[in-house]
Design a protein around this motif. Structure first.
Motif, short mmCIF file in Angstrom:
data_model
loop_
_atom_site.label_atom_id
_atom_site.label_comp_id
_atom_site.label_asym_id
_atom_site.label_seq_id
_atom_site.Cartn_x
_atom_site.Cartn_y
_atom_site.Cartn_z
N PRO A 15 -7.93 -4.55 -9.73
CA PRO A 15 -8.79 -5.09 -8.68
C PRO A 15 -8.91 -4.10 -7.53
O PRO A 15 -7.99 -3.32 -7.28
N ALA A 16 -10.06 -4.18 -6.84
CA ALA A 16 -10.32 -3.23 -5.75
C ALA A 16 -9.21 -3.28 -4.69
O ALA A 16 -8.80 -2.25 -4.17
N ARG A 17 -8.71 -4.48 -4.39
CA ARG A 17 -7.68 -4.58 -3.35
C ARG A 17 -6.40 -3.87 -3.78
O ARG A 17 -5.73 -3.23 -2.98
N GLU A 18 -6.09 -3.99 -5.05
CA GLU A 18 -4.91 -3.32 -5.59
C GLU A 18 -5.08 -1.80 -5.53
O GLU A 18 -4.16 -1.06 -5.19
N PHE A 19 -6.30 -1.37 -5.86
CA PHE A 19 -6.59 0.06 -5.81
C PHE A 19 -6.40 0.59 -4.39
O PHE A 19 -5.83 1.66 -4.17
N GLU A 20 -6.86 -0.17 -3.41
CA GLU A 20 -6.70 0.26 -2.02
C GLU A 20 -5.22 0.30 -1.64
O GLU A 20 -4.80 1.15 -0.85
N ARG A 21 -4.44 -0.60 -2.19
CA ARG A 21 -3.00 -0.59 -1.90
C ARG A 21 -2.37 0.70 -2.44
O ARG A 21 -1.54 1.32 -1.79
N TRP A 22 -2.80 1.10 -3.62
CA TRP A 22 -2.29 2.35 -4.20
C TRP A 22 -2.72 3.54 -3.35
O TRP A 22 -1.97 4.45 -3.09
N ARG A 23 -3.99 3.49 -2.94
CA ARG A 23 -4.51 4.61 -2.17
C ARG A 23 -3.75 4.76 -0.84
O ARG A 23 -3.54 5.86 -0.37
N ALA A 24 -3.33 3.64 -0.27
CA ALA A 24 -2.63 3.66 1.02
C ALA A 24 -1.25 4.33 0.91
O ALA A 24 -0.65 4.69 1.92
N LYS A 25 -0.76 4.48 -0.32
CA LYS A 25 0.56 5.12 -0.47
C LYS A 25 0.49 6.62 -0.19
O LYS A 25 1.49 7.24 0.14
N VAL A 26 -0.71 7.19 -0.36
CA VAL A 26 -0.81 8.65 -0.38
C VAL A 26 -0.52 9.30 0.97
O VAL A 26 0.24 10.28 1.04
N ALA A 27 -1.10 8.77 2.05
CA ALA A 27 -0.96 9.45 3.35
C ALA A 27 0.50 9.60 3.78
O ALA A 27 0.93 10.72 4.13
N PRO A 28 1.30 8.52 3.77
CA PRO A 28 2.71 8.72 4.17
C PRO A 28 3.47 9.64 3.22
O PRO A 28 4.31 10.43 3.67
N LEU A 29 3.17 9.56 1.92
CA LEU A 29 3.85 10.45 0.96
C LEU A 29 3.49 11.91 1.25
O LEU A 29 4.37 12.78 1.26
N ALA A 30 2.20 12.16 1.50
CA ALA A 30 1.77 13.54 1.77
C ALA A 30 2.44 14.07 3.03
O ALA A 30 2.83 15.24 3.11
N ALA A 31 2.60 13.20 4.03
CA ALA A 31 3.24 13.64 5.28
C ALA A 31 4.71 13.98 5.05
O ALA A 31 5.21 15.02 5.50
N MET A 32 5.39 13.10 4.32
CA MET A 32 6.84 13.33 4.09
C MET A 32 7.07 14.51 3.15
O MET A 32 7.98 15.32 3.37
N LEU A 33 6.28 14.58 2.11
CA LEU A 33 6.42 15.73 1.19
C LEU A 33 6.06 17.02 1.93
O LEU A 33 6.66 18.07 1.68
#
Ligand code: SF4
Length: 245
Positions: A15-33
């Motif tokens: 579902p689109a909402r689930e996809f957006e939840r996955w997408r939201a993981k990227v920014a904090p991961l990219a910052a920490m990595l």
């Protein structure tokens, strides 16, 4: 609820909402990595045909032996036409250090021949001007070029938004919950490119590779010293079940 769509127009089976939840993981991961592995910036300078040949040489070997084989090839035949015209056994012998010479030698000759037949030269610079998906389709139409190799050439040689999913990216991406557990690396390309902002494809790819090499090893990931353990699905599941991390 209608399914989300990849930026390449492919349906995502969530579902689109689930996809957006996955997408939201990227920014904090990219910052920490990024804090741990840096924020690499793409720079021009890699010849696209060299990159294609390098990709074939890199299969099932390390970077050192890939580079040795590539340098031996260029030293023996400074011009790609020499490689195409050479007896295949000579090409195989020249790149032997990279392993699988019997497969890689003929594959490199066929690829180069394919490029020359289509372009009249060993040059694919025209891809820089082509719409991204047309460039990708052209590359994958070449002999022996799959989604990963096409993504590497687009990303590294042309600096275009494309995120190669190699073995490290695939493993770390699955553990972090960016790639479904059963999704192949090949099928993960459009998903990762949809999840990660285009201007971060290069840097995120490098960050995941460095993380896979230095911390999130295949066999014994060093979770105790991992800066993203608090956002890692794999680690979280192990903590919840009391399994060793
Ligand atoms: S917590 Fe462990 S499994 Fe998760 S990304 Fe870090 S090293 Fe890998």
């Amino acid at each position: 609820m209608s399914p989300a769509r990849y930026n390449r127009g492919m349906s995502v089976n969530m579902p689109a909402r689930e996809f957006e939840r996955w997408r939201a993981k990227v920014a904090p991961l990219a910052a920490m990595l990024g804090d741990r592995h840096g924020h690499p910036v793409w720079r021009a300078g890699v010849d696209p045909v060299d990159e294609l040949v390098n990709c074939i040489l890199s299969q099932s070997t390390n970077d050192t032996n890939r580079d040795r084989a590539f340098n031996a090839l260029k030293a023996r035949w400074p011009d790609w036409s020499g490689v195409v015209q050479a007896p295949t056994e000579e090409v195989i012998a020249t790149i032997r250090v990279a392993g699988l010479g019997n497969q890689k030698g003929p594959r490199i000759q066929a690829l180069l021949r394919d490029i020359h037949d289509q372009q009249g030269a060993f040059n694919i610079d025209f891809l820089a001007q082509l719409p991204l998906e047309e460039a990708r389709a052209w590359l994958t139409s070449l002999h022996g070029v799959g989604p990963k190799t096409a993504a590497i050439v687009l990303c590294f040689a042309f600096g275009r938004p494309s995120l190669p999913v190699d073995t490290h990216v695939h493993r770390v991406g699955r553990r972090l919950g960016l790639i479904p557990e059963k999704m192949s690396a090949e099928r993960a390309h459009p998903l990762m490119e949809a999840l990660v902002p285009p201007d971060q494809h290069y840097s995120f790819h490098i960050q995941l590779i460095l993380h896979g090499r230095e911390i999130c090893h295949a066999r014994r990931p060093d979770c105790a010293n991992c800066p993203v353990s608090g956002r890692c699905d794999w680690y979280g599941a192990r903590q919840a079940t009391g399994s060793p991390g």
